[in-house]
Design an enzyme around this catalytic site. Structure first.
Site, short mmCIF file in Angstrom:
data_model
loop_
_atom_site.label_atom_id
_atom_site.label_comp_id
_atom_site.label_asym_id
_atom_site.label_seq_id
_atom_site.Cartn_x
_atom_site.Cartn_y
_atom_site.Cartn_z
CD GLN A 88 -16.32 4.85 -14.03
OE1 GLN A 88 -17.15 4.45 -14.83
NE2 GLN A 88 -15.05 4.47 -14.06
CD GLU A 90 3.48 -11.22 -4.25
OE1 GLU A 90 3.07 -10.11 -3.89
OE2 GLU A 90 4.09 -11.41 -5.33
CE LYS A 132 -1.85 -11.56 -1.85
NZ LYS A 132 -0.78 -11.11 -2.73
CG ASP A 171 0.48 -9.69 0.20
OD1 ASP A 171 -0.17 -10.64 0.68
OD2 ASP A 171 0.62 -9.53 -1.04
CB THR A 201 1.81 -1.75 -2.79
OG1 THR A 201 1.64 -2.45 -4.04
CG2 THR A 201 3.17 -2.07 -2.22
CB CYS A 223 -1.13 -7.32 -3.32
SG CYS A 223 0.24 -8.18 -4.12
N1 TIU Z 1 1.81 -7.34 -2.08
C1 TIU Z 1 2.13 -6.66 -3.18
O1 TIU Z 1 1.59 -5.59 -3.45
N2 TIU Z 1 3.15 -7.20 -3.98
C2 TIU Z 1 3.97 -6.44 -4.75
O2 TIU Z 1 4.84 -6.98 -5.43
N3 TIU Z 1 3.82 -5.09 -4.69
C3 TIU Z 1 4.60 -4.13 -5.25
O3 TIU Z 1 4.22 -2.96 -5.21
N4 TIU Z 1 5.76 -4.48 -5.79
#
Ligand code: TIU
Length: 222
Positions: free
Chosen positions: A202, A72, A129, A24, A158, A162
């Site tokens: 772990q 996304e 996706k 993303d 992030t 995701c």
């Molecule tokens: N790609 C992804 O992480 N989508 C999000 O909405 N991330 C946020 O941190 N909002």
């Protein structure tokens, strides 16, 4: 085989059976005026990793690692966007609303493009996706299976949303996963730190992590 000094222990992979999944890195999350900013986030933090993601892409392209990008995105008619997702919270603009880079988080809109420096090259796979995880409601699993992939390198945004969701999906499907620490970012530095810690805790319960420098200085083993 390539051996990387990773945490919690060495990560070894065959480039011919490995894919890089860049999650993303689209304008929606990295540039002002997109989905990330409408959620109330400072997007400048994310833009800072673009050079490292580019270095990772170049390394994978040069070393025969399959490159997969994700975005996304939802259909223009929002038929694949759950109301629970669209109506969640109190964003400035909701998914499908018109924003400065076109409709928010809609496939084909300018804001949905991968940032120019990381644009896919011809032949690279792009997975669109609807969810946070890249395996959910996509053909990613089938594509990786057909190509004989066993190991996955991860980058993108992030870290705790995701990227972590997709790594967990991949781990449960039997893939050996390595997250490149400085090629991923969060709007919340403490969440990035925590996600990295929980992934590799772990005995690599979800996967390994290593900085880009460790991949650059990786050794070839028989
Ligand atoms: N790609 C992804 O992480 N989508 C999000 O909405 N991330 C946020 O941190 N909002």
């Amino acid at each position: 085989m390539i051996n990387v000094a990773a945490t919690p222990f060495a990560y070894t992979f065959d480039p011919a059976k490995t894919a890089l999944i860049v999650i993303d890195m689209q304008r929606d999350f990295v540039e002002p005026g997109g989905f990330g900013e409408t959620l109330g986030n400072d997007v400048s933090l994310l833009a800072a990793i673009v050079p490292t993601v580019r270095a990772l892409l170049d390394w994978c392209r040069a070393n025969g690692v399959l490159v997969v990008h994700t975005r996304e995105a939802h259909r223009a008619d929002l038929a694949d966007c759950p109301e629970a997702k669209r109506l969640r919270g109190n964003p400035k603009l909701r998914i499908g609303d018109e924003g400065p880079m076109g409709r928010i988080l809609i496939d084909g809109e300018p804001g949905n493009d991968i940032v120019a420096a990381l644009a896919p090259t011809p032949g690279e796979i792009v997975i669109v996706k609807p969810g946070k995880g890249a395996f959910y409601a996509t053909s990613l699993g089938e594509i990786l299976r057909l190509k004989g992939i066993t190991h996955l390198l991860f980058a993108g945004v992030t870290t705790e949303v995701c990227v972590q969701t997709t790594m967990r999906e991949a781990n449960d499907r039997g893939y050996e996963c390595l997250l490149i620490e400085d090629a991923t970012e969060s709007y919340f530095p403490e969440f990035k730190r925590a996600a990295i810690e929980m992934i590799r805790a772990q005995g690599a319960i979800v996967g390994w992590t290593a900085p880009m420098a460790a991949l650059r200085s990786a050794t070839v083993v028989i």
